[in-house]
Write a protein that holds these residues in place. Structure first.
Motif, PDB file in Angstrom:
ATOM      1  N   GLN A 131      -1.158   7.999  56.013  1.00 18.29           N
ATOM      2  CA  GLN A 131      -0.067   8.039  55.059  1.00 18.29           C
ATOM      3  C   GLN A 131      -0.651   8.146  53.658  1.00 18.29           C
ATOM      4  O   GLN A 131      -1.550   7.378  53.281  1.00 18.29           O
ATOM      5  N   ILE A 132      -0.157   9.066  52.913  1.00 22.64           N
ATOM      6  CA  ILE A 132      -0.640   9.309  51.550  1.00 22.64           C
ATOM      7  C   ILE A 132       0.421   8.805  50.573  1.00 22.64           C
ATOM      8  O   ILE A 132       1.596   9.211  50.648  1.00 22.64           O
ATOM      9  N   ALA A 133      -0.009   7.929  49.715  1.00 23.59           N
ATOM     10  CA  ALA A 133       0.918   7.431  48.699  1.00 23.59           C
ATOM     11  C   ALA A 133       1.200   8.524  47.672  1.00 23.59           C
ATOM     12  O   ALA A 133       0.284   9.218  47.222  1.00 23.59           O
TER      13      ALA A 133
END
Length: 149
Positions: A143-145
């Motif tokens: 998951q990429i912020a």
């Protein structure tokens, strides 16, 4: 032609050819059948599914001694080999159907991503081999912020 099915027609032709050869006493020379039936496979059938962390492979191996199985995983390839013993019939018996394949098999399946070969686990129960293949860290979704500008 509406209900015509090529595979059903080929299977029917195979049965008829087997009957012809069996009727003249040549059936034992042509075993396995003239053309193997749809179920006569040496190689095991696999199901493969995945979730976020693992691939799950299930292989049908009825009649196979699990001690005779060999499994290797390299990168994203899994190779399974073994031998399914041939069912021996009494000398006075006549085969009418032989759909179960026998003999040595080797099958390699390419997985959608690399796996961690050090964490692969497998169990064999009731003729089914279940293999859990943890995905390699690089193959797992991350998951990429998202920064709001």
């Amino acid at each position: 032609m509406i209900n015509w099915n090529l595979f059903r027609e080929m299977d029917q032709m195979r049965r008829e050819m087997d009957e012809i050869f069996n009727s003249v006493g040549l059936g034992s020379l042509l075993e396995p059948a003239f053309l193997p039936g749809l179920g006569a496979r040496r190689t095991p059938r696999f199901n493969l599914l995945e979730d976020e962390n693992n691939f799950y492979l299930s292989a049908l191996l009825p009649g196979v001694d699990p001690k005779q199985l060999e499994m290797n995983v390299v990168g994203n390839s899994l190779t399974l080999s073994g031998e399914r013993p041939e069912q021996v019939a009494d000398a006075n018996a006549t085969w009418h159907r032989r759909e179960r394949g026998a003999g040595k098999f080797l099958r390699t399946i390419e997985l959608p991503a690399d796996v961690n070969p050090n964490k692969v686990s497998a169990t064999y129960k009731n003729g089914v081999l279940d293999v859990t293949l943890p995905k390699a860290e690089a193959a797992r979704p991350k998951q990429i912020a998202i920064k709001v500008a």
